[in-house]
Write an enzyme that holds these catalytic residues in place. Structure first.
Site, short mmCIF file in Angstrom:
data_model
loop_
_atom_site.label_atom_id
_atom_site.label_comp_id
_atom_site.label_asym_id
_atom_site.label_seq_id
_atom_site.Cartn_x
_atom_site.Cartn_y
_atom_site.Cartn_z
N ILE A 1 34.40 42.70 42.15
CA ILE A 1 34.88 43.59 43.22
C ILE A 1 36.35 43.83 42.87
O ILE A 1 37.19 42.97 43.07
CB ILE A 1 34.73 42.94 44.61
CG1 ILE A 1 33.27 42.67 44.90
CG2 ILE A 1 35.35 43.85 45.68
CD1 ILE A 1 33.02 41.85 46.16
N PRO A 2 36.67 44.99 42.30
CA PRO A 2 37.97 45.22 41.65
C PRO A 2 39.13 45.51 42.61
O PRO A 2 39.69 46.61 42.63
CB PRO A 2 37.68 46.41 40.74
CG PRO A 2 36.63 47.18 41.48
CD PRO A 2 35.77 46.14 42.15
N CYS A 3 39.54 44.51 43.38
CA CYS A 3 40.62 44.71 44.35
C CYS A 3 41.95 45.02 43.67
O CYS A 3 42.86 45.53 44.32
CB CYS A 3 40.74 43.51 45.27
SG CYS A 3 40.93 41.94 44.41
N HIS A 4 42.05 44.77 42.35
CA HIS A 4 43.28 45.13 41.64
C HIS A 4 43.50 46.63 41.62
O HIS A 4 44.61 47.08 41.39
CB HIS A 4 43.25 44.56 40.21
CG HIS A 4 42.09 45.00 39.39
ND1 HIS A 4 40.86 44.36 39.44
CD2 HIS A 4 41.94 46.03 38.53
CE1 HIS A 4 40.02 44.97 38.61
NE2 HIS A 4 40.66 45.99 38.06
#
Length: 174
Positions: A125-128
């Site tokens: 889950i690419p919260c970056h």
């Protein structure tokens, strides 16, 4: 050499370009992925499930277009899951602000930021890919501009080919 204190928490620890990634598995599912500083030594996978996770994380480091296919343990509130679904839809190389994600799901930027910080599955889950309107924002509940976690966020964004444009006003690169 003595094992790194805390390494017993992980089913595997793999080298990453910015340090290490700790993998926690439980009941055949990924329980958590954790960014670890370079002082953590690699740890061989304890089981086939941890090996699969380690292999996929390594593939992502080699190819930012790699698509994860891992069994994730259910986590987070219904709200956090809504935020994580919106984040998961952000394309590689694209940066959205907390405010943009908030508008998309009918929420507030601060609440989106808190849900990003509560993400158990970074990379998957690419919260970056979510930043503040005027800069990089926080990452993994850390906001020290020159600290380890924000250096990880910068590395991930560069790895994925993100540019400041059209967010030229954002100071996301040092």
């Amino acid at each position: 050499m003595h094992p790194q204190q805390g390494s017993e928490l992980f089913s595997a620890i793999i080298a990453a370009p910015f340090g290490s990634v700790g993998i926690r598995r439980e009941a055949g599912s990924v329980r958590e992925l954790v960014y670890l500083p370079p002082r953590f030594a690699e740890k061989d996978a304890l089981d086939a499930a941890a090996e699969l996770t380690a292999r996929q994380v390594t593939q992502y480091f080699a190819d930012p277009d790699f698509v994860f296919s891992l069994p994730l343990m259910p986590a987070g509130s219904a709200y956090q899951q809504r935020v994580w679904a919106a984040i998961s839809a952000i394309a590689r190389g694209t940066v959205r602000t907390y405010g943009q994600v908030a508008r998309e799901i009918g929420s507030a930027p601060r609440a989106v930021g808190q849900a990003c910080g509560a993400n158990w599955f970074p990379l998957v889950i690419p919260c970056h890919r979510v930043t503040a309107a005027g800069g990089l924002g926080g990452f993994a509940n850390h906001a020290d501009e020159h600290g380890f976690h924000l250096s990880v966020k910068r590395w991930l964004l560069r790895h994925e080919g993100a540019s400041a444009s059209p967010w030229q006003q954002q100071a996301i690169w040092p």
